[in-house]
Design a protein around this motif. Structure first.
Motif, PDB file in Angstrom:
ATOM      1  N   LYS A 180       0.863  -1.192   0.000  1.00 14.50           N
ATOM      2  CA  LYS A 180       0.000   0.000   0.000  1.00 14.50           C
ATOM      3  C   LYS A 180       0.900   1.243   0.000  1.00 14.50           C
ATOM      4  O   LYS A 180       1.650   1.468   0.951  1.00 14.50           O
ATOM      5  N   ARG A 182       1.325   5.486  -0.838  1.00 14.55           N
ATOM      6  CA  ARG A 182       0.830   6.817  -1.201  1.00 14.55           C
ATOM      7  C   ARG A 182       1.638   7.277  -2.403  1.00 14.55           C
ATOM      8  O   ARG A 182       2.879   7.376  -2.354  1.00 14.55           O
ATOM      9  N   GLY A 188      -0.032   5.855  -9.942  1.00 12.54           N
ATOM     10  CA  GLY A 188      -0.673   4.787  -9.194  1.00 12.54           C
ATOM     11  C   GLY A 188      -1.254   3.717 -10.096  1.00 12.54           C
ATOM     12  O   GLY A 188      -1.233   2.524  -9.753  1.00 12.54           O
ATOM     13  N   VAL A 197      -0.888  -1.311  -4.280  1.00  6.58           N
ATOM     14  CA  VAL A 197      -2.221  -0.780  -3.984  1.00  6.58           C
ATOM     15  C   VAL A 197      -2.048   0.724  -3.768  1.00  6.58           C
ATOM     16  O   VAL A 197      -1.636   1.171  -2.689  1.00  6.58           O
ATOM     17  N   PRO A 198      -2.313   1.551  -4.794  1.00  6.58           N
ATOM     18  CA  PRO A 198      -2.022   2.986  -4.684  1.00  6.58           C
ATOM     19  C   PRO A 198      -3.028   3.725  -3.804  1.00  6.58           C
ATOM     20  O   PRO A 198      -4.216   3.398  -3.783  1.00  6.58           O
ATOM     21  N   GLN A 199      -2.519   4.728  -3.098  1.00  9.05           N
ATOM     22  CA  GLN A 199      -3.341   5.581  -2.238  1.00  9.05           C
ATOM     23  C   GLN A 199      -3.000   7.038  -2.575  1.00  9.05           C
ATOM     24  O   GLN A 199      -1.829   7.420  -2.534  1.00  9.05           O
ATOM     25  N   ILE A 201      -3.189  10.577  -1.187  1.00 10.44           N
ATOM     26  CA  ILE A 201      -3.389  11.237   0.097  1.00 10.44           C
ATOM     27  C   ILE A 201      -2.713  12.602   0.041  1.00 10.44           C
ATOM     28  O   ILE A 201      -1.603  12.739  -0.477  1.00 10.44           O
ATOM     29  N   ALA A 209      -0.584   8.362   8.235  1.00 13.25           N
ATOM     30  CA  ALA A 209      -0.911   7.090   7.588  1.00 13.25           C
ATOM     31  C   ALA A 209       0.293   6.156   7.576  1.00 13.25           C
ATOM     32  O   ALA A 209       0.169   4.947   7.794  1.00 13.25           O
ATOM     33  N   THR A 214      -1.144   2.367   8.043  1.00 14.72           N
ATOM     34  CA  THR A 214      -2.233   2.354   7.064  1.00 14.72           C
ATOM     35  C   THR A 214      -1.673   2.202   5.655  1.00 14.72           C
ATOM     36  O   THR A 214      -2.307   1.605   4.787  1.00 14.72           O
ATOM     37  N   ILE A 215      -0.487   2.737   5.439  1.00  8.83           N
ATOM     38  CA  ILE A 215       0.233   2.553   4.178  1.00  8.83           C
ATOM     39  C   ILE A 215       1.624   2.013   4.496  1.00  8.83           C
ATOM     40  O   ILE A 215       2.132   2.186   5.614  1.00  8.83           O
ATOM     41  N   ALA A 218       5.496   5.681   0.961  1.00  7.11           N
ATOM     42  CA  ALA A 218       4.957   6.980   0.549  1.00  7.11           C
ATOM     43  C   ALA A 218       6.011   7.762  -0.214  1.00  7.11           C
ATOM     44  O   ALA A 218       7.195   7.735   0.126  1.00  7.11           O
TER      45      ALA A 218
END
Length: 433
Positions: A180, A182, A188, A197-199, A201, A209, A214-215, A218
């Motif tokens: 995961k 960012r 992404g 799994v791109p985020q 933010i 995060a 959570t990620i 980044a």
């Protein structure tokens, strides 16, 4: 005689004084009769980032100075009026008159917005400037911005970015599966093809995060900003290069109706201020990034190049995606730069978005290593050309096609093993110069 000379000099002094008054009056006359305006600018950046938010503030400051204070703009940081990723919406709706942002945040609305910032294996800062200012880029993108009730003014560039902070070491494409991360913009979609799994933010929310897990990784910009945001405190592996942002452009978006209502002198003032920021921002990053990188490495950050296998897989995935986007957006084909027919490499042209029949291999070499080895007769291997030198870490940002590399640089090294790792960072904590 002395009396006559005195009177003569006094007359010249009075005339000069009158000239100065006339010049001051002329400057005041430039804005006389023009309305006093107060606009609000919503930025996608926190106030702590004095390069990015500093660019928004400089736009506002210079417009006020140029117009003798009659056209006032107040810059607001992310979250003060709207969240970081809603600046386009705010400008389109007229909530604010203008915004300072990276348009690739809005690729979900139309993938062509990514071309207003950067795409994977795209152009560097100078090439983007050439494309936007004189290569038809601004004209090609104008219909997209018009669809969203805006006009766009180029107003900043970070230069080539780093590849981000990772909790674990990346040794192969397999290590990206389920990670995961960012990551900004359309990159992404590319990394998703490799299992990421791109985020997406906004800057203020990245550190929490990453800290909470959570990620897993980044990316933001480069050493100076990343240090300010504290990423090195929660992730130790710092990767390069940021192949998705070779020279990302930042834009001042102006509500089209408000722009059309502006007096021409005010339009010129805003355009000039944005142009000044476009020169100021990369200069500031180039000055501050190497110093910040030294501090990060000295504090324990582990600098790593992306493995060659990851770079090559990402490049293939990028050009697959670009071909797919033709069917998704009416603006993609007209907005995307292309290289002349007959070229066989994306990097053999100043515009690096057309799918090459022979993709380049992308690698990063430290500048001192290149200097030391160019004349030492190492093994020639033109097939390993196409090197990218990453500016934030104090490197050259430069791309060469395989066909022209040996002609430009002579022989290139053939790294041992599937991946190329630069020499170790000096124990003192310094970086390659």
């Amino acid at each position: 005689m002395k009396r006559r000379e005195f009177l003569k000099n006094a007359g010249l002094g009075a005339a000069a004084g009158a000239g100065l008054v006339t010049a001051a009056q002329a400057r005041a006359q430039q804005t006389s009769g023009l309305p006093s305006l107060q606009w609000r600018l919503a930025a996608s950046w926190p106030k702590s980032l004095d390069t990015l938010f500093g660019g928004a503030e400089l736009v506002a400051k210079r417009v006020g100075e140029i117009t003798d204070g009659k056209f006032q703009i107040r810059a607001f940081a992310a979250g003060e009026i709207v969240p970081a990723l809603q600046v386009l919406d705010a400008v389109q709706a007229g909530t604010v008159e203008l915004g300072h942002t990276a348009t690739y945040y809005y690729f979900g609305k139309d993938p062509t917005f990514s071309l207003g910032t950067a795409v994977c294996f795209g152009m560097n800062a100078r090439q983007n400037n050439a494309w936007w200012y004189t290569g038809g880029g601004a004209e090609a993108m104008a219909p997209l911005f018009k669809d969203y009730g805006c006009i766009a003014l180029l107003a900043g560039n970070t230069g080539c970015q780093m590849g981000g902070w990772f909790r674990k070491e990346i040794r192969s494409v397999a290590d990206l599966k389920g990670l995961k991360m960012r990551i900004g913009g359309m990159a992404g979609l590319v990394l998703a093809k490799l299992g990421v799994v791109p985020q997406l933010i906004g800057a203020p929310d990245i550190y929490p995060a990453l800290e909470k897990g959570t990620i897993d990784a980044a990316e933001w910009v480069g050493p100076y900003d990343d240090e300010k945001l504290g990423f090195n405190k929660v992730a130790q592996y710092y990767y390069y290069p940021g192949f998705w942002e070779g020279g990302p452009m930042l834009m001042t978006l102006v509500n089209e109706k408000k722009w059309n209502e502006l007096p021409k002198p005010y339009q010129a003032a805003l355009t000039a201020a944005c142009g000044e920021v476009n020169a100021w921002m990369p200069a500031k990053y180039d000055d501050l990034n190497p110093k910040a990188l030294r501090r990060l490495v000295a504090s324990g950050a582990k600098l790593r190049p992306f493995p060659r296998s990851v770079m090559e897989a990402a490049e293939r995935a990028s050009y697959e995606l670009y071909d797919e986007l033709k069917a998704r957006s009416k603006h993609w084909s007209t907005g995307r730069p292309s290289i002349p027919s007959g070229k066989n490499s994306a990097t053999s042209s100043s515009c690096g978005f057309a799918s090459p029949s022979r993709p380049t291999t992308t690698t990063l070499l430290p500048r001192s290593w290149v200097r030391a080895n160019r004349s030492s007769g190492f093994n020639a291997n033109p097939a390993s050309a196409g090197f990218v030198f990453c500016a934030p870490a104090g490197y050259f940002l430069k791309s060469f096609s395989r066909s022209s590399a040996s002609r430009l640089w002579g022989a290139f090294p053939s790294p041992s093993g599937p991946d190329f790792a630069p020499p170790a960072v000096p124990k003192s904590g310094g970086v390659w110069s």
